[in-house]
Design a protein around this motif. Structure first.
Motif, PDB file in Angstrom:
ATOM      1  N   MET A   1      56.617   6.431   8.302  1.00 26.41           N
ATOM      2  CA  MET A   1      56.690   5.269   7.429  1.00 26.41           C
ATOM      3  C   MET A   1      58.131   4.777   7.243  1.00 26.41           C
ATOM      4  N   SER A   2      59.065   5.721   7.227  1.00 28.35           N
ATOM      5  CA  SER A   2      60.473   5.344   7.067  1.00 28.35           C
ATOM      6  C   SER A   2      60.997   4.514   8.248  1.00 28.35           C
ATOM      7  N   PRO A   3      60.680   4.881   9.510  1.00 26.05           N
ATOM      8  CA  PRO A   3      61.120   4.028  10.628  1.00 26.05           C
ATOM      9  C   PRO A   3      60.549   2.613  10.532  1.00 26.05           C
ATOM     10  N   PHE A   4      59.294   2.495  10.087  1.00 25.36           N
ATOM     11  CA  PHE A   4      58.684   1.173   9.925  1.00 25.36           C
ATOM     12  C   PHE A   4      59.449   0.366   8.887  1.00 25.36           C
ATOM     13  N   TYR A   5      59.762   1.013   7.778  1.00 26.66           N
ATOM     14  CA  TYR A   5      60.499   0.320   6.709  1.00 26.66           C
ATOM     15  C   TYR A   5      61.828  -0.239   7.246  1.00 26.66           C
ATOM     16  N   HIS A   6      62.591   0.619   7.930  1.00 23.18           N
ATOM     17  CA  HIS A   6      63.930   0.214   8.392  1.00 23.18           C
ATOM     18  C   HIS A   6      63.879  -0.794   9.545  1.00 23.18           C
ATOM     19  N   ASN A   7      62.945  -0.599  10.470  1.00 26.89           N
ATOM     20  CA  ASN A   7      62.926  -1.432  11.686  1.00 26.89           C
ATOM     21  C   ASN A   7      62.091  -2.703  11.565  1.00 26.89           C
ATOM     22  N   VAL A   8      61.150  -2.714  10.633  1.00 25.92           N
ATOM     23  CA  VAL A   8      60.232  -3.856  10.533  1.00 25.92           C
ATOM     24  C   VAL A   8      60.277  -4.518   9.162  1.00 25.92           C
ATOM     25  N   PHE A   9      60.006  -3.729   8.116  1.00 24.14           N
ATOM     26  CA  PHE A   9      59.855  -4.329   6.792  1.00 24.14           C
ATOM     27  C   PHE A   9      61.177  -4.825   6.227  1.00 24.14           C
ATOM     28  N   LEU A  10      62.240  -4.048   6.418  1.00 21.57           N
ATOM     29  CA  LEU A  10      63.547  -4.436   5.871  1.00 21.57           C
ATOM     30  C   LEU A  10      64.087  -5.730   6.482  1.00 21.57           C
ATOM     31  N   PRO A  11      64.065  -5.884   7.820  1.00 24.74           N
ATOM     32  CA  PRO A  11      64.523  -7.170   8.383  1.00 24.74           C
ATOM     33  C   PRO A  11      63.708  -8.357   7.868  1.00 24.74           C
ATOM     34  N   TYR A  12      62.384  -8.137   7.668  1.00 19.73           N
ATOM     35  CA  TYR A  12      61.545  -9.226   7.157  1.00 19.73           C
ATOM     36  C   TYR A  12      61.859  -9.509   5.692  1.00 19.73           C
ATOM     37  N   ARG A  13      62.099  -8.446   4.936  1.00 28.80           N
ATOM     38  CA  ARG A  13      62.452  -8.593   3.517  1.00 28.80           C
ATOM     39  C   ARG A  13      63.751  -9.391   3.376  1.00 28.80           C
ATOM     40  N   GLU A  14      64.712  -9.108   4.253  1.00 34.20           N
ATOM     41  CA  GLU A  14      65.983  -9.854   4.257  1.00 34.20           C
ATOM     42  C   GLU A  14      65.733 -11.323   4.585  1.00 34.20           C
ATOM     43  N   PHE A  15      64.851 -11.563   5.558  1.00 31.92           N
ATOM     44  CA  PHE A  15      64.528 -12.944   5.924  1.00 31.92           C
ATOM     45  C   PHE A  15      63.904 -13.675   4.735  1.00 31.92           C
ATOM     46  N   LYS A  16      62.941 -13.032   4.087  1.00 33.63           N
ATOM     47  CA  LYS A  16      62.221 -13.655   2.972  1.00 33.63           C
ATOM     48  C   LYS A  16      63.188 -14.044   1.854  1.00 33.63           C
ATOM     49  N   ARG A  17      64.107 -13.131   1.547  1.00 36.67           N
ATOM     50  CA  ARG A  17      65.106 -13.416   0.501  1.00 36.67           C
ATOM     51  C   ARG A  17      65.961 -14.616   0.902  1.00 36.67           C
ATOM     52  N   ASN A  18      66.440 -14.609   2.154  1.00 36.27           N
ATOM     53  CA  ASN A  18      67.278 -15.712   2.652  1.00 36.27           C
ATOM     54  C   ASN A  18      66.522 -17.037   2.652  1.00 36.27           C
ATOM     55  N   TRP A  19      65.276 -16.981   3.088  1.00 37.35           N
ATOM     56  CA  TRP A  19      64.442 -18.184   3.145  1.00 37.35           C
ATOM     57  C   TRP A  19      64.347 -18.832   1.759  1.00 37.35           C
ATOM     58  N   ASN A  20      64.000 -18.026   0.780  1.00 34.95           N
ATOM     59  CA  ASN A  20      63.843 -18.544  -0.576  1.00 34.95           C
ATOM     60  C   ASN A  20      65.145 -19.116  -1.129  1.00 34.95           C
ATOM     61  N   VAL A  21      66.251 -18.409  -0.898  1.00 32.94           N
ATOM     62  CA  VAL A  21      67.562 -18.866  -1.395  1.00 32.94           C
ATOM     63  C   VAL A  21      67.962 -20.175  -0.722  1.00 32.94           C
ATOM     64  N   GLN A  22      67.816 -20.227   0.619  1.00 37.70           N
ATOM     65  CA  GLN A  22      68.258 -21.413   1.352  1.00 37.70           C
ATOM     66  C   GLN A  22      67.375 -22.636   1.091  1.00 37.70           C
ATOM     67  N   VAL A  23      66.072 -22.437   0.943  1.00 37.57           N
ATOM     68  CA  VAL A  23      65.182 -23.574   0.657  1.00 37.57           C
ATOM     69  C   VAL A  23      65.431 -24.088  -0.768  1.00 37.57           C
ATOM     70  N   ASP A  24      65.725 -23.184  -1.699  1.00 37.45           N
ATOM     71  CA  ASP A  24      66.099 -23.605  -3.059  1.00 37.45           C
ATOM     72  C   ASP A  24      67.383 -24.432  -3.030  1.00 37.45           C
ATOM     73  N   GLY A  25      68.344 -23.985  -2.201  1.00 40.61           N
ATOM     74  CA  GLY A  25      69.603 -24.731  -2.049  1.00 40.61           C
ATOM     75  C   GLY A  25      69.373 -26.091  -1.412  1.00 40.61           C
ATOM     76  N   LEU A  26      68.508 -26.115  -0.410  1.00 46.28           N
ATOM     77  CA  LEU A  26      68.170 -27.371   0.277  1.00 46.28           C
ATOM     78  C   LEU A  26      67.585 -28.384  -0.712  1.00 46.28           C
ATOM     79  N   ALA A  27      66.745 -27.918  -1.605  1.00 45.70           N
ATOM     80  CA  ALA A  27      66.083 -28.794  -2.585  1.00 45.70           C
ATOM     81  C   ALA A  27      67.075 -29.482  -3.518  1.00 45.70           C
ATOM     82  N   ARG A  28      68.269 -28.897  -3.660  1.00 43.21           N
ATOM     83  CA  ARG A  28      69.269 -29.481  -4.571  1.00 43.21           C
ATOM     84  C   ARG A  28      70.358 -30.265  -3.839  1.00 43.21           C
ATOM     85  N   SER A  29      70.276 -30.325  -2.502  1.00 43.10           N
ATOM     86  CA  SER A  29      71.348 -30.935  -1.706  1.00 43.10           C
ATOM     87  C   SER A  29      71.122 -32.434  -1.452  1.00 43.10           C
ATOM     88  N   THR A  30      72.247 -33.170  -1.376  1.00 43.62           N
ATOM     89  CA  THR A  30      72.174 -34.606  -1.027  1.00 43.62           C
ATOM     90  C   THR A  30      73.066 -34.910   0.185  1.00 43.62           C
TER      91      THR A  30
END
Length: 239
Positions: free
Chosen positions: A1-30
Motif C-alpha cells: 500500500m505504501s508504494p501505491f501511495y508514493h507512486n500513484v496517490f501522492l502525485p495525483y493528490r499534488e495535482f488536485k491541490r494545484n488544480w484547485n489553487v490555479q483554477v481559483d486564481g484563474l477565476a480572479r484574473s483579468t
C-alpha cells in the motif's frame, strides 16, 4: 500500500491541490495572457503527473489499487484535455466557469473521486485482515446517525466519507480523513448538538457549504481522537 501511495496517490493528490489553487486564481484574473498561461500550465501538469503515475508499474496484484490507478490515469487525461479545450480571454472568471462546467472536467473529477474511493476501500479491506472487528467493505450509502458513526472504526468512517465525496462531487485539497476528523470534533465538542445536527450527511453539507474543512484537520486531532485506531503507515495519517 505504501508504494501505491508514493507512486500513484501522492502525485495525483499534488495535482488536485494545484488544480484547485490555479483554477481559483484563474477565476480572479483579468489578464488574458496570464489566463492562457494558467490553462497551459494545468494541461502540462496533468501530463507530467500522468507520467509519474505510470513510470513504475501498474498495480495489477491488487484489484482495488489497480482500479484506483486506472481511474487516476483517466482523470489526468481528461483534465489535460479539458484545459486544452478552453480558450482564455481577459475574463478569467468566464474561463474558470467554462473549465469547471466542461464535460471533460466533470468526468475527470468523477474518475478522481472514484479512484479515491477505491483507495480508501482498499485500506478498509487491509484493516479487516488486521482486526476482525473492522468490516471488509462500507456497504450501501445510507444516512448515518451519530450513534452509528460513533461505533465505526476510523477506516470505515473514512471509506464512508470517500463514498459521500464521490456521490456529491466534492473535489478539494483535503482528504476524507480531514472531514472525518472535523465531524468527530463537532460531535465531541458539542457543536453538532448545538447546531441541532444528528446525522453525518447533514454535517457534511454544513461543513462543505461553509468551507469549514481544511487540509491537515486530521493531523490536528489525530492524537486526541485516533490514538488507538488501526491505520496503515501512510504519511498523510502521520505527517
Amino acid at each position: 500500500m505504501s508504494p501505491f501511495y508514493h507512486n500513484v496517490f501522492l502525485p495525483y493528490r499534488e495535482f488536485k491541490r494545484n488544480w484547485n489553487v490555479q483554477v481559483d486564481g484563474l477565476a480572479r484574473s483579468t489578464d488574458a495572457r496570464q489566463n492562457a498561461a494558467t490553462l497551459k500550465n494545468l494541461s502540462i501538469l496533468a501530463d507530467k503527473q500522468y507520467d509519474k503515475v505510470t513510470q513504475d508499474s501498474l498495480f495489477t496484484n491488487s484489484p482495488m489499487l489497480y482500479e484506483s490507478q486506472l481511474n487516476i490515469l483517466k482523470s489526468l487525461t481528461l483534465f489535460s484535455q479539458a484545459s486544452g479545450k478552453v480558450t482564455a480571454n481577459a475574463s478569467g472568471a468566464e474561463a474558470a466557469k467554462l473549465l469547471r462546467s466542461d464535460n471533460f472536467t466533470s468526468s475527470a473529477v468523477r474518475f478522481g473521486l472514484l479512484a479515491q474511493k477505491n483507495f480508501y476501500d482498499s485500506m478498509l479491506k487491509w484493516g479487516s485482515k488486521t482486526n476482525a472487528s473492522i468490516p471488509q467493505q462500507s456497504g450501501e450509502l445510507k444516512t448515518l446517525s451519530f450513534i452509528q458513526w460513533k461505533k465505526m472504526p476510523l477506516l470505515l468512517k473514512n471509506a464512508s466519507i470517500a463514498n459521500i465525496m464521490l456521490n456529491r462531487g466534492i473535489y478539494a485539497g483535503y482528504d476524507p480523513q480531514d472531514i472525518t476528523a472535523k465531524i468527530d470534533d463537532m460531535i465531541y465538542s458539542g457543536t453538532a448538538s448545538s447546531l441541532k445536527l444528528n446525522d453525518i450527511q447533514s454535517s457534511v453539507t454544513l461543513l462543505i457549504s461553509t468551507g469549514a474543512v481544511q487540509e491537515q484537520d486530521f493531523i490536528k486531532w489525530r492524537e486526541q481522537y485516533y490514538d488507538k485506531e488501526i491505520m496503515p503507515q501512510l504519511p498523510f495519517f502521520y505527517e
